[in-house]
Design a protein around this motif. Structure first.
Motif, PDB file in Angstrom:
ATOM      1  N   PHE A 184       0.811  -1.138  -0.035  1.00 11.07           N
ATOM      2  CA  PHE A 184      -0.044   0.148  -0.001  1.00 11.07           C
ATOM      3  C   PHE A 184       0.914   1.300  -0.097  1.00 11.07           C
ATOM      4  O   PHE A 184       0.611   1.963  -0.959  1.00 11.07           O
ATOM      5  CB  PHE A 184      -0.989  -0.166   1.080  1.00 11.07           C
ATOM      6  N   ALA A 185       1.927   1.229   0.911  1.00 16.06           N
ATOM      7  CA  ALA A 185       2.876   2.264   0.972  1.00 16.06           C
ATOM      8  C   ALA A 185       3.409   2.721  -0.300  1.00 16.06           C
ATOM      9  O   ALA A 185       3.806   3.687  -0.920  1.00 16.06           O
ATOM     10  CB  ALA A 185       3.728   2.149   2.039  1.00 16.06           C
ATOM     11  N   GLN A 229       2.618   1.675  -3.250  1.00 18.99           N
ATOM     12  CA  GLN A 229       1.384   2.141  -4.449  1.00 18.99           C
ATOM     13  C   GLN A 229       1.355   3.905  -4.080  1.00 18.99           C
ATOM     14  O   GLN A 229       1.079   4.296  -5.057  1.00 18.99           O
ATOM     15  CB  GLN A 229       0.213   1.329  -4.180  1.00 18.99           C
ATOM     16  N   GLU A 230       1.172   4.110  -2.797  1.00 13.81           N
ATOM     17  CA  GLU A 230       0.790   5.653  -2.431  1.00 13.81           C
ATOM     18  C   GLU A 230       1.981   6.247  -3.050  1.00 13.81           C
ATOM     19  O   GLU A 230       1.852   7.560  -3.245  1.00 13.81           O
ATOM     20  CB  GLU A 230       0.546   5.380  -0.934  1.00 13.81           C
TER      21      GLU A 230
END
Ligand code: FES
Length: 133
Positions: free
Chosen positions: A123-124, A126-127
């Motif tokens: 997620f990190a 991707q962000e």
């Protein structure tokens, strides 16, 4: 209110005719119950069994455990969502609404589940714009 669906005399609760009537609404319809009734028991005594629908499928839901554990009886009470009808006593003028069908955050029918990050690290990344996640 159909009094035939009620216990009219009880050794602990007393006689039904001695109990104070309470008026409330459910989805805009007016119902009567008795002081000490829960939302669920008052609605059941009035012949209402559907308290909400399943958020994803829209199938009807009602009383299941009747002791506050399953959350199947979630309603909206005076604007507050997620109120368990089986635990909440009715009050004069209370406005109760059934739970409505809402989109789930991870509804697989409306999202590409394979595009969702599997871990927080993914997620990190991707962000941060990492194209290899
Ligand atoms: S019926 Fe299970 S929490 Fe209300």
């Amino acid at each position: 209110m159909n009094k035939q669906k009620r216990i009219t005399e009880h050794p602990v609760l007393g006689r039904m005719q001695d109990r104070e009537e309470v008026t409330f609404t459910f989805d805009g319809h007016t119902y009567k119950g008795f002081k000490g009734d829960t939302i669920a028991s008052a609605l059941l005594a009035n012949g209402v069994r559907r308290l909400r629908v399943h958020e994803e499928t829209g199938t009807p839901r009602g009383i299941y455990c009747n002791i506050g554990h399953c959350f199947e009886c979630r309603t909206t009470v005076d604007g507050a969502d997620g109120v368990r009808a089986c635990l909440t006593p009715i009050r004069e003028g209370m406005e109760v609404k059934s739970g409505q069908k809402e989109a789930l955050p991870l509804d697989s029918q409306h999202h590409d589940a394979h595009k969702l990050p599997k871990t927080y690290a993914d997620f990190a990344k991707q962000e941060a714009g990492d194209p290899h996640v």
